[in-house]
Design an enzyme around this catalytic site. Structure first.
Site, short mmCIF file in Angstrom:
data_model
loop_
_atom_site.label_atom_id
_atom_site.label_comp_id
_atom_site.label_asym_id
_atom_site.label_seq_id
_atom_site.Cartn_x
_atom_site.Cartn_y
_atom_site.Cartn_z
N GLU A 162 0.38 -1.12 0.13
CA GLU A 162 -0.26 -0.58 -0.12
C GLU A 162 0.60 1.55 -0.13
OE1 GLU A 162 -1.89 3.36 2.06
OE2 GLU A 162 0.04 2.50 3.07
N SER A 163 0.58 2.26 -1.08
CA SER A 163 1.42 3.27 -0.34
C SER A 163 2.60 3.54 -1.20
CB SER A 163 1.05 4.31 0.45
OG SER A 163 1.62 5.62 0.47
N ALA A 164 3.38 3.61 -0.51
CA ALA A 164 5.52 3.28 -0.92
C ALA A 164 5.01 2.14 -1.26
CB ALA A 164 6.06 4.10 0.48
N HIS A 190 -6.50 8.30 2.54
CA HIS A 190 -5.65 6.74 1.75
C HIS A 190 -5.03 6.38 3.00
CE1 HIS A 190 -2.02 6.35 -0.47
NE2 HIS A 190 -0.94 6.72 0.88
#
Length: 540
Positions: free
Chosen positions: A220-222, A447
């Site tokens: 997730e994300s990075a 997010h």
């Protein structure tokens, strides 16, 4: 109670009763005979058990990246002899304070955790269960694998889940002329760690009952940026068979740009910016806390020429990538949490007079999915702050649509030409905010919010956060089943959940809307997020 006795690197495997296993070991043990154990032939990993689960935590997959190994590719762990305590997590990698993890200055941090479903009679290694390996987010500067409690995901769906620590910040993502002149793969040390953890899984997971030839990576994300990178990295070929990208971006930057940032960091910690061995030696002696304080890590991977040979999007467009089935999705209100951190939680809510300046910051936020200053007038007109309750919501919508949602949608249109692709949007706009306090607008399905439906995140959830509703718990169970179905078969659809159609290039969709009371397939994603407009915006 039974104990799994199995070689970590091949060989015969047996399932023994606790009494028989105890009789076979001549050395006394401080651990309960009921504790789950895995025998490598040299070391015995001793974990913990819970109803329907066996957990092994703090397993070393690489040597400590300290001293001369700082800013070197990870070196496989040396197998210990005797009994190894795998009942608690290892240290998190060096990082400052953040919502995603605990501050740390311990470089000896390359550990992983394995959660295995059981039925009270052992780990049933002969079943060769699907394996899911999770890489956490946190902007490449924060987080650790142990935060993500995968008990429900593993137990409900009979999959093995591995969560991983990897080097972060300046210690994990640094390009510098002196380091880059050395004879090794450079710059993306945190991603090299991730790939080393996958080699550990390949070599060892069969002993835990997992199938080394059915590995799904997800992040997730990075962590999702890392997944994009592994998908196109020639060095990751064969290390996984499926991939799930959650709220990520195909973000990368040139080695020269990264080296310029590395030179700045070196000067901040009192080291030369040149390519000399003296500069490299100085950096390796720099205090961890000084490096963490000085870091300004981009939310992107670095085109080093080996792990990442060129821009991610270019490789995908050319079909030159590891063509595995992919789920690639986003959340309905991605930008709300990000804008909250950028503005409200960094001083004050965004004022209307500062809106264009905020767009400049957003445009430079993540490489490849940003936008030029020349595009700002058109963006400000399309996302007029006067049409929103507060200017921060307008900025949040720009992030949602322009930086995350539409780039993911366009990537799916590309990948659907070459490999099975599925897209989702987590659309529970009542999702709890678990890592940030109230701000001038609601977080909604922001997010990071989908992760609370996949994992137990109680260790980082703010005190006073309400419990999930029954409908949200049901949505979480459904999402975990979708993820595990995909890990098992390459298709998220399965018994007891609404069908999730494959994303088709010709149809530019559909997208699975994950929501309560029932998930469903939708075809208006691109319209809702104004993706036609964003296709015309000049990117940087």
């Amino acid at each position: 109670m039974y104990i799994l006795i199995a070689p970590l690197r091949g060989g015969k495997r047996l399932l023994l009763s606790a009494a028989v296993a105890t009789a076979l070991f001549s050395a006394p043990s401080a651990y309960s005979a009921a504790a789950p154990q895995v025998d490598s032939g040299q070391e015995i990993l001793v974990g913990t058990s819970a109803p329907g689960l066996a957990k092994f935590m703090g397993i070393r997959y690489a040597q400590a990246p300290t001293g001369d190994l700082r800013w070197k590719p990870p070196v496989p762990a040396i197998v210990a002899s005797g009994t190894v305590d795998a009942t608690k997590p290892g240290a998190g990698c060096p990082q400052g304070k953040s919502p995603w993890g605990t501050p740390s200055s311990n470089e000896d941090c390359l550990f992983l955790n394995v959660t295995v479903p059981t039925d009270g009679k052992g780990m049933k290694f002969w079943q060769r269960k699907p394996v899911m390996v999770f890489f956490h987010g946190g902007g490449f500067t924060g987080g650790s694998g142990d935060v993500y409690d995968a008990d429900a995901l593993a137990k409900e769906n009979d999959v093995i889940v591995v969560t991983v620590n990897y080097r972060l910040g300046a210690l994990g993502f640094l390009a510098h002329p002196a380091l880059d002149a050395e004879d090794h793969v450079v710059a993306n040390y945190g991603l090299l760690d991730q790939q080393q953890s996958l080699r550990w899984v390949r070599d060892n997971i069969a002993a835990f009952g997992g199938n080394p030839n059915n590995v799904t990576i997800f992040g997730e994300s990075a962590g999702a940026i890392g997944i994009y990178t592994h998908i196109v990295s020639p060095m990751a070929a064969g290390l996984f068979q499926k991939a799930i990208i959650e709220s990520g971006a195909p973000a990368d930057e040139a080695l020269q740009a990264a080296e310029d940032q590395g030179k700045t960091l070196a000067q901040k910690v009192g080291c030369p910016a040149d390519a000399s061995p003296t500069a490299a030696a100085c950096l390796r002696k720099a205090p961890v806390d000084a490096l963490v304080s000085a870091e300004a890590t981009p939310i992107a991977t670095i085109i080093d020429g080996k792990l990442l040979t060129g821009p991610i999007t270019d490789a995908l467009k050319a079909g030159e990538y590891n063509r595995v089935p992919v789920i690639n999705g986003t959340n309905h209100d991605e930008g709300n949490l990000i804008a909250g951190f950028m503005f409200d939680l960094s001083g004050a809510p965004l004022a209307a007079k500062e809106y264009n300046k905020a767009l400049q910051s957003i445009g430079s936020f993540i490489p490849r999915v940003g936008f030029t200053d020349a595009a700002i007038p058109a963006i400000a007109k399309t996302y007029d702050p006067e049409k929103y309750k507060v200017p921060g919501l307008a900025a949040a919508q720009v992030i949602t649509d322009g930086v995350i949602a539409c780039p993911a949608y366009e990537i799916n249109r590309i990948m659907a030409k070459y490999s099975p692709t599925f897209e989702y949007e987590m659309a529970d706009t009542d999702a709890r905010s678990i890592v940030a306090p109230p701000i001038s607008f609601p977080y909604r399905a922001g997010h990071f919010s989908e992760l609370q439906y996949l994992f137990n995140l109680s260790s980082i959830t703010l005190k006073g956060t309400p419990e999930m509703t029954d409908a949200q718990k049901a949505l979480g169970k459904q999402m975990r089943a979708y993820w595990a179905n995909f890990a098992r078969t390459g298709n998220p659809s399965g018994k007891g959940a609404p069908a999730w159609p494959r994303f088709e290039e010709a149809k530019a969709g559909p997208v699975q809307s994950l929501n309560k009371p029932q998930s469903r397939s939708v075809t208006n994603f691109a319209t809702q997020h104004q993706c036609d407009f964003w296709a015309s915006v000049e990117r940087k």
